[in-house]
Scaffold this motif. Sequence first.
Motif, PDB file in Angstrom:
ATOM      1  N   ARG A  55       0.871  -1.186   0.000  1.00 41.89           N
ATOM      2  CA  ARG A  55       0.000   0.000   0.000  1.00 41.89           C
ATOM      3  C   ARG A  55       0.896   1.219   0.000  1.00 41.89           C
ATOM      4  NH1 ARG A  55      -2.524  -3.501  -1.203  1.00 41.89           N
ATOM      5  NH2 ARG A  55      -4.259  -4.575  -0.224  1.00 41.89           N
ATOM      6  N   ARG A  56       0.556   2.188  -0.837  1.00 41.67           N
ATOM      7  CA  ARG A  56       1.416   3.370  -0.954  1.00 41.67           C
ATOM      8  C   ARG A  56       0.604   4.529  -1.498  1.00 41.67           C
ATOM      9  NH1 ARG A  56       4.260   6.082  -4.860  1.00 41.67           N
ATOM     10  NH2 ARG A  56       3.199   4.903  -6.484  1.00 41.67           N
ATOM     11  N   ALA A  57       0.643   5.678  -0.801  1.00 42.40           N
ATOM     12  CA  ALA A  57       0.052   6.899  -1.359  1.00 42.40           C
ATOM     13  C   ALA A  57       1.034   7.426  -2.406  1.00 42.40           C
ATOM     14  CB  ALA A  57      -0.164   7.930  -0.259  1.00 42.40           C
ATOM     15  N   GLU A  58       0.540   8.328  -3.259  1.00 41.48           N
ATOM     16  CA  GLU A  58       1.369   8.809  -4.376  1.00 41.48           C
ATOM     17  C   GLU A  58       2.729   9.351  -3.935  1.00 41.48           C
ATOM     18  OE1 GLU A  58      -0.019  11.036  -8.301  1.00 41.48           O
ATOM     19  OE2 GLU A  58      -0.809   9.185  -7.518  1.00 41.48           O
ATOM     20  N   ASP A  59       2.749  10.047  -2.786  1.00 39.39           N
ATOM     21  CA  ASP A  59       4.011  10.679  -2.355  1.00 39.39           C
ATOM     22  C   ASP A  59       4.814   9.776  -1.407  1.00 39.39           C
ATOM     23  OD1 ASP A  59       2.259  10.780  -0.216  1.00 39.39           O
ATOM     24  OD2 ASP A  59       2.956  12.760   0.467  1.00 39.39           O
ATOM     25  N   GLU A  60       4.427   8.505  -1.308  1.00 41.25           N
ATOM     26  CA  GLU A  60       5.137   7.607  -0.386  1.00 41.25           C
ATOM     27  C   GLU A  60       6.055   6.640  -1.149  1.00 41.25           C
ATOM     28  OE1 GLU A  60       2.150   7.204   3.434  1.00 41.25           O
ATOM     29  OE2 GLU A  60       1.843   5.842   1.769  1.00 41.25           O
ATOM     30  N   VAL A  61       7.018   6.088  -0.400  1.00 43.39           N
ATOM     31  CA  VAL A  61       7.927   5.102  -0.987  1.00 43.39           C
ATOM     32  C   VAL A  61       7.634   3.715  -0.400  1.00 43.39           C
ATOM     33  CG1 VAL A  61       9.818   6.731  -1.429  1.00 43.39           C
ATOM     34  CG2 VAL A  61       9.696   5.559   0.780  1.00 43.39           C
ATOM     35  N   VAL A  62       8.109   2.709  -1.116  1.00 40.69           N
ATOM     36  CA  VAL A  62       8.113   1.340  -0.598  1.00 40.69           C
ATOM     37  C   VAL A  62       9.560   1.021  -0.251  1.00 40.69           C
ATOM     38  CG1 VAL A  62       7.684  -1.087  -1.161  1.00 40.69           C
ATOM     39  CG2 VAL A  62       6.147   0.697  -2.037  1.00 40.69           C
ATOM     40  N   VAL A  63       9.773   0.491   0.940  1.00 39.91           N
ATOM     41  CA  VAL A  63      11.141   0.205   1.384  1.00 39.91           C
ATOM     42  C   VAL A  63      11.301  -1.297   1.567  1.00 39.91           C
ATOM     43  CG1 VAL A  63      12.836   0.559   3.221  1.00 39.91           C
ATOM     44  CG2 VAL A  63      11.367   2.444   2.528  1.00 39.91           C
ATOM     45  N   GLU A  64      12.284  -1.867   0.885  1.00 41.57           N
ATOM     46  CA  GLU A  64      12.557  -3.301   1.016  1.00 41.57           C
ATOM     47  C   GLU A  64      13.868  -3.475   1.776  1.00 41.57           C
ATOM     48  OE1 GLU A  64      12.932  -5.414  -2.688  1.00 41.57           O
ATOM     49  OE2 GLU A  64      13.266  -7.307  -1.626  1.00 41.57           O
ATOM     50  N   VAL A  81       5.008  -0.233  -8.772  1.00 40.99           N
ATOM     51  CA  VAL A  81       5.737   0.739  -7.938  1.00 40.99           C
ATOM     52  C   VAL A  81       6.755   1.437  -8.845  1.00 40.99           C
ATOM     53  CG1 VAL A  81       7.265   1.040  -5.943  1.00 40.99           C
ATOM     54  CG2 VAL A  81       5.475  -0.719  -5.878  1.00 40.99           C
ATOM     55  N   PRO A  82       6.702   2.776  -8.962  1.00 37.59           N
ATOM     56  CA  PRO A  82       7.687   3.456  -9.818  1.00 37.59           C
ATOM     57  C   PRO A  82       9.098   3.287  -9.241  1.00 37.59           C
ATOM     58  CG  PRO A  82       5.887   4.945  -9.168  1.00 37.59           C
ATOM     59  CD  PRO A  82       5.760   3.701  -8.330  1.00 37.59           C
ATOM     60  N   PRO A  83      10.112   3.082 -10.108  1.00 36.40           N
ATOM     61  CA  PRO A  83      11.472   2.835  -9.597  1.00 36.40           C
ATOM     62  C   PRO A  83      11.934   3.903  -8.611  1.00 36.40           C
ATOM     63  CG  PRO A  83      11.425   2.854 -12.023  1.00 36.40           C
ATOM     64  CD  PRO A  83      10.024   3.078 -11.563  1.00 36.40           C
ATOM     65  N   GLU A  84      11.584   5.164  -8.886  1.00 36.26           N
ATOM     66  CA  GLU A  84      12.062   6.233  -7.993  1.00 36.26           C
ATOM     67  C   GLU A  84      11.342   6.232  -6.640  1.00 36.26           C
ATOM     68  OE1 GLU A  84      10.418   6.604 -10.796  1.00 36.26           O
ATOM     69  OE2 GLU A  84       8.778   8.032 -10.527  1.00 36.26           O
ATOM     70  N   ARG A  85      10.277   5.432  -6.545  1.00 34.48           N
ATOM     71  CA  ARG A  85       9.542   5.307  -5.267  1.00 34.48           C
ATOM     72  C   ARG A  85       9.864   3.990  -4.561  1.00 34.48           C
ATOM     73  NH1 ARG A  85       7.858  10.020  -3.316  1.00 34.48           N
ATOM     74  NH2 ARG A  85       7.191  11.327  -5.027  1.00 34.48           N
ATOM     75  N   LEU A  86      10.869   3.291  -5.076  1.00 32.67           N
ATOM     76  CA  LEU A  86      11.293   2.038  -4.437  1.00 32.67           C
ATOM     77  C   LEU A  86      12.681   2.241  -3.838  1.00 32.67           C
ATOM     78  CD1 LEU A  86      10.917  -0.956  -3.797  1.00 32.67           C
ATOM     79  CD2 LEU A  86      11.707  -1.493  -6.108  1.00 32.67           C
TER      80      LEU A  86
END
Length: 204
Positions: A55-64, A81-86
């Motif tokens: 789950r991610r809002a537009e201005d949020e990142v996903v962190v692995e 997930v856009p690359p710049e948001r990962l």
Amino acid sequence: MSDITQGESAATSSAHREVANASLFFKRWLANPLQMGSIIPSSDTLCRKIAALVRRAEDEVVVELGAGTGVISRALLAAGVPPERLVVVEIVRDMADHLRAALPGVNVICGDAFELPKALPEAMHGKVGTAICGIPLVLLPRADQQRFVDAVEAVAPGKGFLLYTYCITSPLPYRALGLAAKREVWTPMNFPPASVWHYQPARS
Ligand SMILES: C[S@@+](CC[C@H](N)C(=O)[O-])C[C@H]1O[C@@H](n2cnc3c(N)ncnc32)[C@H](O)[C@@H]1O
């Protein structure tokens, strides 16, 4: 080049990537089995099921955290997930280098997930939609598990994290760590069969 030939070369390059991933993974496992936790990368099915939980809002990142060979990272990108948001965090230098080469545009941090507030750029603090953990936390002493929980909480307040595991029951003593837990996925389509747990700070 015909479509069929293109299809074959795509399949061949994907097969090459799988072999390269498996061999890098196995090399690291030989070097430090406790840090890797598994002998082979996660299956496509498990990766897709994890990506579906994000789950991610537009201005949020996903962190692995503990991205290994990047098989889950690729499933996250494929799921939109856009690359710049990962953001992927990997402690082993040669694996981080491999991730940088394999995942153009993705933020690759060679660092310690237990020091996440230091490793993650400040602009991303409070902007984490989902954190995913691949580090074998089950093998760690309780104090280190708590340090991990606190590190995620510092940058993603209230969000908790997804943890994939081969344990039959919860890999974390979640109540003792102040967490609530939900098993979101169990799949036999992984070797060994795997679960994905979502841990979040327990409401008092
Ligand atoms: C189970 S493997 C990840 C598997 C990955 N999903 C795959 O299939 O390739 C765990 C990864 O966590 C990394 N790791 C272990 N401790 C870490 C830490 N403290 N911070 C960041 N990464 C860590 C290991 O180097 C390893 O690449």
